[in-house]
Motif scaffolding. Structure first.
Motif: not given
Lengths: 107, 120
Positions: A49-71
């Motif tokens: 959520y919030g483009a890059s915040s990992l939800q509780s309990g989700v493995p750290s191999r998942f990551s998100g990035s971006g802002s504006g229009t590209d994610f």
């Protein structure tokens, strides 16, 4: 309505591979993006959520990035349980909208 | 733990209405919005509407305006979604979903889904 264009629609990968999925919004939505994983017959599961915040309990191999229009959503090292369909969702304003999904398949 | 339990599968004829229930437990019912999201076969999820915890305000996607009504019963911690004038394109799995502790704009908890089939 804000359109969320996701790519690719599908990707074939092997266990251990790095996979990146992208999502483009039709207008600037700041960091108001979430990512979900869905397996057949199940409800979607919140990953990021919030483009890059990992939800509780989700493995750290998942990551998100971006802002504006590209994610993007990245899985750093695919595990067998990661083969699923992934969706982005904009939370900038009503109506909330989702991308059309990316199916991650076993090569 | 947070649970959202939905009512069972429905089969309706075109033109009919359906009412789907979503019973919440494991948290303070009035503190979190409840959203409705549907997913047609092979498609991405589609947001339909939301009701606030107090139940005095709802927001619907324009696409469903005039056909959707979301209500809540605080005595039973249940939210209801009514959809009228059903057409075959309404065939989908319907989910209720609750926001996260940090905000109501993402869907952190989901019901198990209710299959609606619209067929003559």
């Amino acid at each position: 309505d804000i359109q969320m264009t996701q790519s690719p629609s599908s990707v074939s990968a092997s266990v251990g591979d790095r996979v990146t999925i992208t999502c483009r919004a039709s207008q600037d939505i700041s960091n108001r993006v979430a990512w979900y994983q869905q397996k057949p017959g199940e409800a979607p599961k919140l990953l990021i959520y919030g483009a890059s915040s990992l939800q509780s309990g989700v493995p750290s191999r998942f990551s998100g990035s971006g802002s504006g229009t590209d994610f993007s959503l990245t899985v750093s090292s695919l595990q067998p349980e990661d083969f699923a369909t992934y969706y982005c969702q904009q939370a900038s304003g009503f109506p909330y909208t989702f991308g059309q999904g990316t199916k991650v398949e076993i090569k | 733990q947070v649970q959202l339990v939905q009512s069972g599968a429905e089969v309706k004829k075109p033109g009919a209405s359906v009412k789907i229930a979503c019973k919440a437990s494991g948290y303070s019912f009035t503190m979190f919005f409840i959203h409705w999201v549907r997913q047609a076969p092979g498609q991405g999820p589609e947001w339909m509407g939301v009701i606030n915890p107090i139940g005095t305000r709802v927001n619907y996607a324009q696409k469903f305006q005039g056909r959707i009504t979301v209500t809540r019963d605080t005595s039973t911690s249940t939210v209801y979604m009514d959809l009228s004038s059903l057409v075959s394109e309404d065939t989908a799995v319907y989910y209720c979903a609750r926001g996260a502790d940090f905000g109501d704009y993402v869907f952190a908890f989901w019901g198990q889904g209710t299959q609606l089939t619209v067929s003559s």
